[in-house]
Design an enzyme around this catalytic site. Structure first.
Site: not given
Ligand code: ADP
Length: 166
Positions: A32, A118
């Site tokens: 995000d 997270v």
């Molecule tokens: P959530 O709150 O839905 O768990 P996160 O962003 O913490 O969302 O994690 C969701 C997934 O996105 C994780 O598997 C993480 O490794 C991945 N992620 C983080 N940054 C990126 C990125 N720039 N591009 C693609 N996936 C990402």
């Protein structure tokens, strides 16, 4: 129709990327944060006008400075052990995002691994739900034409590779 990619979803030149947002839709950490940083301030302005989003639902915005034309923001469930409808809420994220892409005539869509950061959804369980939902949707329609699963971490990448090869 389905392709696996390892890397950063913000770099993809597709019709739409999906954001694993939170209910405020006002940005956060993980994917995000990366999407908001890459898309720029205008994205936050449009997101403010949406007044949030419930878990499992999805909203669409423009892509602004991203190479992707649009962003679908969906809110994954926080993992609480599995008894709070986490599985069906995660499935809803994928189905509602696919539906929104179809309604907007978007041919190529890229998903991150929703809820597996997270929000602590178990990765293998999430991968099975994601693949089943997307395959089920694609079996019933010819739009979107192409779905990318974008894995940022090696563990998710290996899980998806094994499941998609099988
Ligand atoms: P959530 O709150 O839905 O768990 P996160 O962003 O913490 O969302 O994690 C969701 C997934 O996105 C994780 O598997 C993480 O490794 C991945 N992620 C983080 N940054 C990126 C990125 N720039 N591009 C693609 N996936 C990402």
């Amino acid at each position: 129709m389905i392709e696996l990619i390892k890397g950063d979803i913000t770099k993809l030149e597709v019709d739409v990327i999906v954001n694993a947002a939170n209910r405020s839709l006002l940005g956060g950490g993980g994917v995000d944060g990366a999407i908001h940083r890459a898309a720029g301030r205008e994205l936050l302005e449009e997101c403010k006008s949406l007044n949030g989003c419930n878990t499992g639902e999805a909203e669409i915005t423009a892509g602004y400075k991203l190479p992707a034309g649009h962003i679908i923001h969906t809110v994954g469930p926080v993992w609480h052990g599995g008894s709070r409808s986490e599985d069906s809420l995660l499935k809803n994220c994928y189905m509602n995002s696919m539906r929104l892409a179809k309604e907007n005539n978007l041919k190529t869509i890229a998903f991150p691994n929703i809820s597996t950061g997270v929000y602590h959804f178990p990765k293998a369980r999430a991968a099975n739900i994601a693949i089943d939902a997307v395959m089920g949707f694609l079996a019933a329609t010819d739009f979107p034409e192409k779905v990318y699963f974008v894995c940022f971490d090696k563990e998710n990448y290996n899980l998806y590779r094994d499941l998609l090869d099988a």
